[in-house]
Design a protein around this motif. Sequence first.
Motif, PDB file in Angstrom:
ATOM      1  N   VAL A  95       0.690  -1.343   0.120  1.00 45.85           N
ATOM      2  CA  VAL A  95       0.099  -0.010   0.095  1.00 45.85           C
ATOM      3  C   VAL A  95       0.883   1.218  -0.076  1.00 45.85           C
ATOM      4  O   VAL A  95       2.018   1.289   0.452  1.00 45.85           O
ATOM      5  CB  VAL A  95      -0.994   0.095   1.360  1.00 45.85           C
ATOM      6  CG1 VAL A  95      -0.193   0.324   2.699  1.00 45.85           C
ATOM      7  CG2 VAL A  95      -2.107   1.107   1.127  1.00 45.85           C
ATOM      8  N   ALA A  96       0.450   2.243  -0.701  1.00 46.55           N
ATOM      9  CA  ALA A  96       1.101   3.573  -0.918  1.00 46.55           C
ATOM     10  C   ALA A  96       0.307   4.763  -0.942  1.00 46.55           C
ATOM     11  O   ALA A  96      -0.847   4.374  -1.471  1.00 46.55           O
ATOM     12  CB  ALA A  96       2.408   3.457  -2.027  1.00 46.55           C
ATOM     13  N   GLY A  97       0.823   5.761  -0.274  1.00 45.87           N
ATOM     14  CA  GLY A  97       0.094   7.070  -0.543  1.00 45.87           C
ATOM     15  C   GLY A  97       0.646   7.958  -1.547  1.00 45.87           C
ATOM     16  O   GLY A  97       1.697   7.412  -2.264  1.00 45.87           O
ATOM     17  N   SER A  98       0.099   9.078  -1.998  1.00 43.60           N
ATOM     18  CA  SER A  98       0.263   9.897  -3.049  1.00 43.60           C
ATOM     19  C   SER A  98       0.423  11.361  -3.010  1.00 43.60           C
ATOM     20  O   SER A  98      -0.497  11.823  -2.038  1.00 43.60           O
ATOM     21  CB  SER A  98      -0.336   9.407  -4.214  1.00 43.60           C
ATOM     22  OG  SER A  98      -1.732   9.742  -4.205  1.00 43.60           O
ATOM     23  N   GLU A  99       0.727  12.178  -3.547  1.00 42.16           N
ATOM     24  CA  GLU A  99       0.687  13.486  -3.626  1.00 42.16           C
ATOM     25  C   GLU A  99      -0.672  14.068  -4.019  1.00 42.16           C
ATOM     26  O   GLU A  99      -0.979  15.085  -3.389  1.00 42.16           O
ATOM     27  CB  GLU A  99       1.814  14.181  -4.429  1.00 42.16           C
ATOM     28  CG  GLU A  99       1.915  15.750  -4.518  1.00 42.16           C
ATOM     29  CD  GLU A  99       2.408  16.474  -3.388  1.00 42.16           C
ATOM     30  OE1 GLU A  99       2.346  17.469  -2.841  1.00 42.16           O
ATOM     31  OE2 GLU A  99       3.350  15.541  -2.614  1.00 42.16           O
ATOM     32  N   GLU A 100      -1.468  13.534  -4.869  1.00 45.62           N
ATOM     33  CA  GLU A 100      -2.512  13.766  -5.105  1.00 45.62           C
ATOM     34  C   GLU A 100      -3.920  13.642  -4.119  1.00 45.62           C
ATOM     35  O   GLU A 100      -4.860  13.826  -4.295  1.00 45.62           O
ATOM     36  CB  GLU A 100      -3.210  13.225  -6.523  1.00 45.62           C
ATOM     37  CG  GLU A 100      -3.399  11.640  -6.688  1.00 45.62           C
ATOM     38  CD  GLU A 100      -1.800  11.130  -6.995  1.00 45.62           C
ATOM     39  OE1 GLU A 100      -1.932  10.150  -7.612  1.00 45.62           O
ATOM     40  OE2 GLU A 100      -0.761  11.646  -7.181  1.00 45.62           O
ATOM     41  N   GLY A 101      -3.445  12.706  -2.752  1.00 44.17           N
ATOM     42  CA  GLY A 101      -4.346  12.492  -1.975  1.00 44.17           C
ATOM     43  C   GLY A 101      -4.988  11.070  -2.009  1.00 44.17           C
ATOM     44  O   GLY A 101      -5.889  10.650  -1.205  1.00 44.17           O
ATOM     45  N   SER A 102      -4.685  10.342  -3.217  1.00 43.21           N
ATOM     46  CA  SER A 102      -5.204   9.004  -3.320  1.00 43.21           C
ATOM     47  C   SER A 102      -4.200   7.979  -2.491  1.00 43.21           C
ATOM     48  O   SER A 102      -3.122   8.225  -2.604  1.00 43.21           O
ATOM     49  CB  SER A 102      -5.532   8.731  -4.609  1.00 43.21           C
ATOM     50  OG  SER A 102      -6.398   9.418  -5.171  1.00 43.21           O
ATOM     51  N   VAL A 106      -1.129  12.290   0.969  1.00 45.28           N
ATOM     52  CA  VAL A 106      -0.838  11.206   2.003  1.00 45.28           C
ATOM     53  C   VAL A 106       0.284  10.772   2.165  1.00 45.28           C
ATOM     54  O   VAL A 106       0.943  10.172   1.341  1.00 45.28           O
ATOM     55  CB  VAL A 106      -1.901  10.174   1.612  1.00 45.28           C
ATOM     56  CG1 VAL A 106      -1.950   9.022   2.813  1.00 45.28           C
ATOM     57  CG2 VAL A 106      -3.499  10.610   1.386  1.00 45.28           C
ATOM     58  N   HIS A 107       0.727  11.195   3.512  1.00 43.74           N
ATOM     59  CA  HIS A 107       2.129  10.781   3.466  1.00 43.74           C
ATOM     60  C   HIS A 107       2.527   9.448   4.319  1.00 43.74           C
ATOM     61  O   HIS A 107       3.545   8.841   4.458  1.00 43.74           O
ATOM     62  CB  HIS A 107       3.041  11.783   4.379  1.00 43.74           C
ATOM     63  CG  HIS A 107       3.420  12.911   3.585  1.00 43.74           C
ATOM     64  ND1 HIS A 107       4.704  13.128   2.854  1.00 43.74           N
ATOM     65  CD2 HIS A 107       2.685  13.943   3.288  1.00 43.74           C
ATOM     66  CE1 HIS A 107       4.781  14.311   2.075  1.00 43.74           C
ATOM     67  NE2 HIS A 107       3.518  14.882   2.214  1.00 43.74           N
ATOM     68  N   VAL A 108       1.531   9.018   5.095  1.00 43.38           N
ATOM     69  CA  VAL A 108       1.522   7.793   6.040  1.00 43.38           C
ATOM     70  C   VAL A 108       0.243   6.967   5.639  1.00 43.38           C
ATOM     71  O   VAL A 108      -0.890   7.114   5.486  1.00 43.38           O
ATOM     72  CB  VAL A 108       1.200   8.309   7.439  1.00 43.38           C
ATOM     73  CG1 VAL A 108       1.100   7.009   8.367  1.00 43.38           C
ATOM     74  CG2 VAL A 108       1.878   9.393   7.920  1.00 43.38           C
TER      75      VAL A 108
END
Length: 520
Positions: free
Chosen positions: A96-103, A125-127
């Motif tokens: 699982v990974a977060g992204s700069e666009e918020g998804s 989303v950084h965490v």
Amino acid sequence: MATYKPVVVQAFPKLGERITKDTAYWRGYKTPVQIKEFGAINTIDFSPVPPYNYAVTASSRIHIYGRYSQEPIKTFSRFKDAAYCATYRDDGNLLVAGSEEGSIYLFDVSGRAPLRQFDGHTKPVHVVGFLSDKYRVFSGGDDYSSNLWDIASATEIVSYSEHTDYVRCGCASKVNADVFITGSYDHTVKLFDARTKSSVMTIEHGQPVESVLLFPSGGLLVSAGGRYVKVWDVLKGGQLLVSLKNHHKTVTCLCLNSSGQRLLSGSLDRHVKIYSTTSYKVVHSFNYATSILSLALSPEDETIVVGMTNGVLSVKHKKPEERKEKSQKKRQPAYRTYVKGRTYMPKQEDFCVSKPVKRVLRKYDKLLKSFQSSKALDAVLEPPIRLYTPEVTVAVMQELHRRGTLRSALAGRDEKQINLLLTFVARRVIEPRFTPVLVTVADMITDIYQPVVGQSAIVDRQFLRLQEAIGKEIDYQEELLEVLGMMDTLFATFTERRATYLEENKSNGLTETIETNINN
């Protein structure tokens, strides 16, 4: 004519580094392998199952590396912008990974396209991470919220908006499947329980929190922010156990070894510190080229991977244990061993023929042999000798003083050479092993170059440095003498008291015994 005797360099005992078990263990890693990524490496995470591949999140890509591979064996690049915090599930099958666009994206390790996409955050989303039940994902973003998601339905279960600044780190409990923790730039660490509608515990770290870590037992929590690493007792309501301040800049990442007995912290000061989790003292440290953003240790402690701000991935592997049962070819004894035997000792009537040993003189010895005093002094003032073996420089100065040519060797020098001499003397004169010789040298330099004082700012500055160094040393020696006097007084008092006590015993006991024996 007598042969020339080389200068005798006095040997001084060296204070060796204390080699502990930790030092020997952590030095047992090979020279690091450098791998260049596309951008700053924000997260490194090892797969919990063999063969222990690791995911590296940098820029807009997630690279999966094998333990010994220097090229990625798989790449996830379906991100429009930067990717953050790629984390494995406990079975190693999902990522699982977060992204700069918020998804938030969920990947199958064997595939390429995302299996699930969780939308709900309005900012990066950084965490992200999995709860220990493997069916739920928690997340934290720059919109100050901490959310919980259901993997099967790709829906949001609950959202907490208790932080007042960016949420940049988090972890899940391995003991309780409903508990996860987030750390924020609002200086707080919050513990959430999925069964409640609000946080169950808030801990004030005092600095923007960059990383949090929960011990496998679930009882201790470690938070990192600013220059501090703090350990909290969760079972006692978040009581602070210890605060560590061993870094010079912000601490960015934390990790534990497989046994939980060593805690590792990485910082922007380019160091990785290793602490004992029993005493919380630094037992070892690693130094890197640039600031450290991420850190990970493989499940068997076989590999240390460090990610840096310049996009370089440093990978250290544990050296294999050397086999003691090595078939070494035995060296054959010399011919004379067969004739006389290894333990043969020459007898009185034997004539021993010794092979002449050719003695190679060093450069300064050759110059001293030819009576070139000034050039010999120049030879030992060269950087390799002056900086790393100052005892050789001092030994040559002492030899020149014994010959009576030290004053002539020091005289007739230009501004650069005087500056070099004074720098060496000012730096080394306070060392007890060199003080007797260098005080004489400093006295001669002062006498020779006193007339030129005031003509060169560089030379004047060095004379002032020498004066300051000697002045500080004199003050230091005076303080030591005062302390020594106090200690002598105390020791004398203790001695007198002991003597008085013995005299009393002697007068009360031994004398009476003697008188009784005499009367009998």
